[in-house]
Write an enzyme that holds these catalytic residues in place. Structure first.
Site, short mmCIF file in Angstrom:
data_model
loop_
_atom_site.label_atom_id
_atom_site.label_comp_id
_atom_site.label_asym_id
_atom_site.label_seq_id
_atom_site.Cartn_x
_atom_site.Cartn_y
_atom_site.Cartn_z
N TYR A 142 0.86 -1.18 0.00
CA TYR A 142 0.00 0.00 0.00
C TYR A 142 0.90 1.23 0.00
O TYR A 142 1.56 1.53 0.99
CB TYR A 142 -0.91 -0.03 1.22
N LYS A 170 -1.59 -1.49 -3.84
CA LYS A 170 -2.67 -0.50 -3.78
C LYS A 170 -2.02 0.87 -3.96
O LYS A 170 -1.22 1.30 -3.14
CB LYS A 170 -3.41 -0.57 -2.44
#
Length: 299
Positions: A142, A170
């Site tokens: 992320y 992400k």
């Protein structure tokens, strides 16, 4: 058993970063979390992120995090990928959370860049590798430098992608140029972590979304990604433009705050927030209603 996945879409295509519902006294509402998870999967999510930032992970305990993973897996784990947020700025703590999530039945891990202590790229490499080594679960990185203070450089992504369990990223970096290069060079499955950029990121090779607005418009997000995957870019663009008021409204302030307010308007579990987050004012709630209505949400 987790739903079927492919190397191209290891966690599905549409995932909502789910809030952690709380009871009126501020305690974890486990039954509400199960009801919300079932609603989101019924609406078209093929994955859910629990214990992410939108799940108020900074203010939930390790015990609460494990209870939430176990409850959501019990509710929807046979129909959707349940991905547990385990990222902290302490590698040892993240490993503990990862192992607890695996034991609780999670299908994957979301690992945010360590925040505040601003490690160098070699520190990021070692941090993410240690977490990926700690369990048998697939890992989604992320990358959100606006919150963490440090980006994951493309060169670091390339090295991390060599790990057999680091399979996705992400992307909340907000840089389509860097995303294009990283998608082309890493082979990682790319997920948009910025709802306003869902369609643009699909255009440079993303496979799906980790969404906040999925709390209220999952069917539209599903239609958007399916249209794009099917080659109907005009239809995907039409849906994207229809959703612009929702994207705008849900991020006028912090996304957890608006998500819980929107869920309250829709009669779905959410409940109060934990400090330092605070609820919307009446004026802000009225604005959110206008934004959602303009985007086609029935309030």
């Amino acid at each position: 058993m987790a739903p079927t996945s492919t190397p191209q879409t290891p966690f599905g295509r549409v995932l909502t970063a789910m809030v952690s519902p709380f009871a009126a006294d501020g305690s974890l509402d486990v039954e509400g979390a199960q009801r919300l998870a079932a609603h989101l999967v019924d609406a078209g999510n093929d994955g859910l992120i629990v214990n992410g930032t939108t799940g108020e992970s900074p203010t939930t305990s390790d015990v609460e995090k494990t209870r939430l993973v176990r409850a959501v897996v019990e509710a929807v784990g046979d129909r959707a990928h349940v991905v547990a947020g385990v990222g902290t700025n302490d590698t040892r703590h993240s490993i503990e959370l990862a192992r607890a999530a695996e034991e609780a039945g999670a299908h994957g891990l979301l690992t945010v860049t360590p925040y505040y202590n601003k490690p160098p790229q070699e520190g990021l490499l070692r941090h993410f590798t240690a977490i990926a080594d700690a369990t048998a679960l697939p890992v989604m990185l992320y990358d959100i430098p606006g919150r963490t203070g440090v980006p994951i450089n493309t060169e670091t992504m390339v090295r991390l992608a060599e790990h057999p369990r680091i399979v996705a990223n992400k992307d909340a970096k907000g840089d389509l140029g860097r995303a294009s290069w990283a998608i082309a060079t890493t082979g990682l499955a790319w997920y948009s972590g910025d709802d306003m950029l869902n369609l643009p990121l699909l255009s440079v090779g993303a496979v799906g979304f980790v969404s906040v607005v999925g709390h209220v418009v999952t069917p539209e997000l599903r239609a958007l990604v399916d249209a794009h995957a099917g080659g109907d870019v005009a239809k995907a663009t039409e849906i994207h433009q229809k959703l612009l008021p929702v994207f705008t409204g849900m991020f006028r302030t912090q996304g957890v705050i608006t998500s819980k307010a929107a869920l309250g308007l829709l009669g779905l579990p959410g409940g109060p927030l934990r400090l330092p987050l605070v609820g919307l004012t009446p004026e802000e709630t009225d604005q959110l209603k206008r934004d959602l209505t303009a985007g086609g949400v029935q309030i």
